[in-house]
Design a protein around this motif. Structure first.
Motif, PDB file in Angstrom:
ATOM      1  N   ASP A  23       0.757  -0.940  -0.008  1.00  0.00           N
ATOM      2  CA  ASP A  23       0.079  -0.289   0.028  1.00  0.00           C
ATOM      3  C   ASP A  23       1.142   1.188  -0.197  1.00  0.00           C
ATOM      4  OD1 ASP A  23       0.737   0.159   2.697  1.00  0.00           O
ATOM      5  OD2 ASP A  23      -0.811  -0.076   3.385  1.00  0.00           O
ATOM      6  N   THR A  24       2.161   0.965  -0.380  1.00  0.00           N
ATOM      7  CA  THR A  24       3.025   1.883  -0.219  1.00  0.00           C
ATOM      8  C   THR A  24       4.230   2.101  -1.305  1.00  0.00           C
ATOM      9  OG1 THR A  24       4.083   3.434   1.410  1.00  0.00           O
ATOM     10  CG2 THR A  24       4.160   1.779   2.236  1.00  0.00           C
ATOM     11  N   HIS A  25       5.321   2.919  -1.461  1.00  0.00           N
ATOM     12  CA  HIS A  25       6.319   2.369  -2.095  1.00  0.00           C
ATOM     13  C   HIS A  25       7.514   1.791  -1.428  1.00  0.00           C
ATOM     14  CE1 HIS A  25       4.087   5.385  -5.025  1.00  0.00           C
ATOM     15  NE2 HIS A  25       4.052   5.737  -4.121  1.00  0.00           N
ATOM     16  N   VAL A  26       8.012   0.738  -2.039  1.00  0.00           N
ATOM     17  CA  VAL A  26       9.097  -0.152  -1.514  1.00  0.00           C
ATOM     18  C   VAL A  26      10.363  -0.083  -1.903  1.00  0.00           C
ATOM     19  CG1 VAL A  26       7.335  -1.147  -0.263  1.00  0.00           C
ATOM     20  CG2 VAL A  26       8.357  -2.299  -2.450  1.00  0.00           C
ATOM     21  N   VAL A  27      11.170  -0.405  -1.150  1.00  0.00           N
ATOM     22  CA  VAL A  27      12.773  -0.196  -1.551  1.00  0.00           C
ATOM     23  C   VAL A  27      12.411  -2.346  -2.360  1.00  0.00           C
ATOM     24  CG1 VAL A  27      14.935  -1.355  -1.285  1.00  0.00           C
ATOM     25  CG2 VAL A  27      14.406   0.895  -0.113  1.00  0.00           C
ATOM     26  N   VAL A  28      13.143  -2.322  -3.002  1.00  0.00           N
ATOM     27  CA  VAL A  28      12.534  -3.949  -3.997  1.00  0.00           C
ATOM     28  C   VAL A  28      14.179  -5.130  -3.718  1.00  0.00           C
ATOM     29  CG1 VAL A  28      13.602  -4.504  -6.413  1.00  0.00           C
ATOM     30  CG2 VAL A  28      12.363  -2.995  -5.871  1.00  0.00           C
ATOM     31  N   ASP A  29      13.207  -5.710  -3.144  1.00  0.00           N
ATOM     32  CA  ASP A  29      14.762  -7.316  -2.969  1.00  0.00           C
ATOM     33  C   ASP A  29      13.763  -8.033  -3.907  1.00  0.00           C
ATOM     34  OD1 ASP A  29      12.596  -8.071  -1.306  1.00  0.00           O
ATOM     35  OD2 ASP A  29      13.514  -7.352   0.456  1.00  0.00           O
ATOM     36  N   GLU A  30      14.233  -8.975  -3.212  1.00  0.00           N
ATOM     37  CA  GLU A  30      14.270 -10.124  -4.411  1.00  0.00           C
ATOM     38  C   GLU A  30      13.127 -11.280  -4.482  1.00  0.00           C
ATOM     39  OE1 GLU A  30      15.485 -12.257  -7.328  1.00  0.00           O
ATOM     40  OE2 GLU A  30      17.512 -10.991  -7.278  1.00  0.00           O
ATOM     41  N   ALA A  31      12.530 -10.406  -2.605  1.00  0.00           N
ATOM     42  CA  ALA A  31      11.242 -11.022  -2.073  1.00  0.00           C
ATOM     43  C   ALA A  31       9.866 -10.768  -2.865  1.00  0.00           C
ATOM     44  CB  ALA A  31      10.726 -11.423  -0.839  1.00  0.00           C
ATOM     45  N   VAL A  32      10.062  -8.821  -2.919  1.00  0.00           N
ATOM     46  CA  VAL A  32       9.456  -7.943  -3.609  1.00  0.00           C
ATOM     47  C   VAL A  32       9.451  -8.414  -5.115  1.00  0.00           C
ATOM     48  CG1 VAL A  32       9.340  -5.108  -3.400  1.00  0.00           C
ATOM     49  CG2 VAL A  32       9.894  -5.894  -1.941  1.00  0.00           C
ATOM     50  N   ILE A  33      10.036  -8.525  -5.658  1.00  0.00           N
ATOM     51  CA  ILE A  33      10.209  -8.929  -6.716  1.00  0.00           C
ATOM     52  C   ILE A  33       9.266  -9.906  -6.936  1.00  0.00           C
ATOM     53  CG2 ILE A  33      11.444  -9.888  -8.754  1.00  0.00           C
ATOM     54  CD1 ILE A  33      13.764  -7.870  -8.018  1.00  0.00           C
ATOM     55  N   ALA A  34       9.151 -11.502  -6.351  1.00  0.00           N
ATOM     56  CA  ALA A  34       8.940 -12.719  -6.353  1.00  0.00           C
ATOM     57  C   ALA A  34       7.290 -12.197  -6.190  1.00  0.00           C
ATOM     58  CB  ALA A  34       9.100 -12.908  -5.431  1.00  0.00           C
ATOM     59  N   THR A  35       6.518 -11.579  -5.118  1.00  0.00           N
ATOM     60  CA  THR A  35       5.742 -10.800  -4.957  1.00  0.00           C
ATOM     61  C   THR A  35       5.001 -10.027  -6.025  1.00  0.00           C
ATOM     62  OG1 THR A  35       6.030 -11.401  -2.511  1.00  0.00           O
ATOM     63  CG2 THR A  35       4.277  -9.541  -3.259  1.00  0.00           C
ATOM     64  N   LEU A  36       5.674  -9.420  -6.258  1.00  0.00           N
ATOM     65  CA  LEU A  36       5.116  -8.765  -7.178  1.00  0.00           C
ATOM     66  C   LEU A  36       5.100  -9.390  -9.160  1.00  0.00           C
ATOM     67  CD1 LEU A  36       6.655  -5.252  -7.792  1.00  0.00           C
ATOM     68  CD2 LEU A  36       5.027  -5.332  -6.832  1.00  0.00           C
ATOM     69  N   GLU A  37       5.359 -10.748  -9.019  1.00  0.00           N
ATOM     70  CA  GLU A  37       5.254 -11.184 -10.615  1.00  0.00           C
ATOM     71  C   GLU A  37       4.540 -12.425 -10.107  1.00  0.00           C
ATOM     72  OE1 GLU A  37       9.252 -13.690 -10.216  1.00  0.00           O
ATOM     73  OE2 GLU A  37      10.179 -12.251 -11.820  1.00  0.00           O
ATOM     74  N   THR A  38       3.517 -12.285  -9.324  1.00  0.00           N
ATOM     75  CA  THR A  38       2.548 -12.917  -8.719  1.00  0.00           C
ATOM     76  C   THR A  38       1.299 -12.057  -9.117  1.00  0.00           C
ATOM     77  OG1 THR A  38       2.037 -12.286  -6.387  1.00  0.00           O
ATOM     78  CG2 THR A  38       3.321 -13.989  -7.365  1.00  0.00           C
ATOM     79  N   TYR A  39       1.566 -10.472  -9.250  1.00  0.00           N
ATOM     80  CA  TYR A  39       0.104 -10.251  -9.670  1.00  0.00           C
ATOM     81  C   TYR A  39       0.409  -9.788 -11.883  1.00  0.00           C
ATOM     82  CZ  TYR A  39       0.790  -8.548  -5.045  1.00  0.00           C
ATOM     83  OH  TYR A  39       0.773  -8.862  -3.690  1.00  0.00           O
ATOM     84  N   ILE A  40       1.134 -10.447 -12.012  1.00  0.00           N
ATOM     85  CA  ILE A  40       1.284 -10.458 -13.765  1.00  0.00           C
ATOM     86  C   ILE A  40       0.429 -10.360 -14.040  1.00  0.00           C
ATOM     87  CG2 ILE A  40       2.078 -11.012 -16.002  1.00  0.00           C
ATOM     88  CD1 ILE A  40       4.978 -11.127 -14.068  1.00  0.00           C
ATOM     89  N   PRO A  41      -0.775 -11.221 -13.691  1.00  0.00           N
ATOM     90  CA  PRO A  41      -2.425 -11.875 -14.395  1.00  0.00           C
ATOM     91  C   PRO A  41      -3.086 -10.836 -14.020  1.00  0.00           C
ATOM     92  CG  PRO A  41      -1.628 -13.718 -13.040  1.00  0.00           C
ATOM     93  CD  PRO A  41      -0.636 -12.396 -12.812  1.00  0.00           C
ATOM     94  N   LEU A  42      -2.472  -9.881 -13.109  1.00  0.00           N
ATOM     95  CA  LEU A  42      -3.722  -8.344 -13.195  1.00  0.00           C
ATOM     96  C   LEU A  42      -3.335  -7.572 -14.223  1.00  0.00           C
ATOM     97  CD1 LEU A  42      -3.627  -8.636  -8.744  1.00  0.00           C
ATOM     98  CD2 LEU A  42      -4.468 -10.101 -10.947  1.00  0.00           C
ATOM     99  N   ALA A  43      -2.193  -6.924 -14.258  1.00  0.00           N
ATOM    100  CA  ALA A  43      -1.758  -6.199 -15.403  1.00  0.00           C
ATOM    101  C   ALA A  43      -1.055  -6.846 -16.249  1.00  0.00           C
ATOM    102  CB  ALA A  43      -1.030  -5.511 -14.385  1.00  0.00           C
TER     103      ALA A  43
END
Length: 399
Positions: free
Chosen positions: A102-122
């Motif tokens: 719900d806010t902007h974040v420093v990127v690490d591998e865990a963040v990237i992995a989570t964001l990849e799960t949202y690919i079907p949403l966008a």
């Protein structure tokens, strides 16, 4: 040597960038110009670097794909940016933050992995947003990268605005109305304090009209509701996306034999202005055409936008101002005129001469609801967030 922040806004075949001077941004003056801005275009075909107010360079053959383009951009910036060295931080536009961010974040591998799960949403945006993040982690692993989300500005909505009428488990699993274009809306909300202080704390509908289009109800600088929902497909018709659609249409298409991927391609690539007109997804082409299908597409766009103004005004219990921004909103006076005419019942009286001239205020002096054209700058908003997060990140490392 002055530290810099690089902002990357990546699409499917282009990477827009701006380089900001960190010391200048630290002065707190949001209006200061970027040191450099430009884009790498034609990735995958004939890639070239175009710098605003400067040169256009073809990329060498070995600079293939997003990684090669970024490597070339990094080398070019070190040579031409003045002051040398790598940026101390890189901020990225990421369209979907999902329920996790719900806010902007420093990127690490865990963040990237989570964001990849949202690919079907966008699916149009998320893969392109993540590609440069991964590439930069390989090329420059020590540079701080910050993901700035188009959904974050809307995460303060009341629950009533974000829910669908589905069983509660779906909401708990993240099926909710997120809203998008949040970086643009946040920038406009901040700019209103300078360009229209008389309405900045009031009830404002902002129309972000571009190839992707949405509207947002902003009250006292905070997002109240938006036309977009779970994905960046709902609400207004767009260049190639249909906007609001009865979900029964999707069920009907499935019954007709279309699978999920075929429907996804249809809804993201072949609908909207392109589908209605059969000519183009570009408003400039449609405005220049005398084909009645072009007129139908533009009239439909204006009609749905007019409905959205009324709906968002209702969400706030009234409206004090309507603000146009983004490519169509900033540069298509006839579209602004059509939408403003449909908002006349709310008390908006358009100044036709001011609208044609693209002035900042385009309503008449006596108009109860005021109308403005305010250029957006998502990259500057990303730079400001990246600066703030970098400062907290550095403090955290020192404790």
């Amino acid at each position: 040597m002055t530290d810099t922040i690089l902002v990357v806004n990546a699409g499917s075949s282009s990477i827009k960038f701006q380089l900001f001077d960190l010391q200048l941004i630290d002065c707190g003056d949001d209006a200061l110009p970027a040191r450099l801005r430009g884009q790498i275009e034609g990735i995958g075909t004939h890639p070239r670097l175009a710098v605003k107010g400067g040169e256009t360079l073809p990329l060498p053959a070995e600079a293939e794909g997003v990684p090669g383009a970024l490597a070339f951009l990094g080398a070019w910036l070190r040579e031409h940016a003045g002051g040398g060295g790598l940026p101390v931080a890189i901020g990225h536009r990421v369209v979907h933050g999902g329920p996790a961010f719900d806010t902007h974040v420093v990127v690490d591998e865990a963040v990237i992995a989570t964001l990849e799960t949202y690919i079907p949403l966008a699916p149009l945006h998320q893969p392109n947003n993540l590609a440069p993040i991964r590439a930069i982690r390989r090329i420059m692993p020590d540079v701080v990268q910050v993901a700035c989300f188009d959904t974050a500005f809307h995460r303060q909505h009341p629950e009533l605005a974000d829910r669908y009428a589905l069983p509660d488990q779906f909401y708990q699993d993240g099926v909710r109305r997120y809203g998008f274009h949040g970086l643009s809306y946040e920038y406009i909300a901040r700019r209103l304090a300078d360009v229209a202080p008389e309405v900045a704390q009031g009830r404002v509908v902002v129309a972000h009209l571009g190839s992707g289009a949405s509207m947002c109800a902003i009250q006292a600088g905070r997002s109240v509701d938006s036309t977009m929902g779970f994905t960046a497909m709902d609400g207004l018709p767009m260049g190639t996306r249909p906007g609001q659609l009865d979900p029964g249409v999707v069920l009907y298409l499935m019954d007709r034999g279309m699978d999920a991927r075929a429907i996804e391609h249809l809804l993201y690539h072949d609908c909207g202005l392109k589908g209605l007109s059969g000519i183009s997804n570009d408003v400039r082409d449609l405005l220049a055409s005398d084909d009645p299908r072009a007129r139908l597409a533009l009239d439909y766009f204006v009609y749905r936008a007019g409905l959205a103004v009324g709906s968002l005004a209702a969400a706030m219990g009234g409206i004090d101002a309507l603000v146009f921004t983004a490519g169509i909103g900033e540069r298509a006076p006839s579209i602004r005129q059509g939408i403003a005419e449909r908002a006349r019942w709310l008390g908006l009286d358009l100044d036709d001469a001011a609208n044609e001239a693209g002035e900042s205020r385009i309503s008449t002096p006596g108009s109860r609801v005021k109308a403005y054209v305010v250029p957006t700058d998502e990259e500057r908003m990303i730079a400001l967030h990246t600066r703030d997060i970098l400062g907290r990140h550095r403090q955290g490392r020192h404790h």
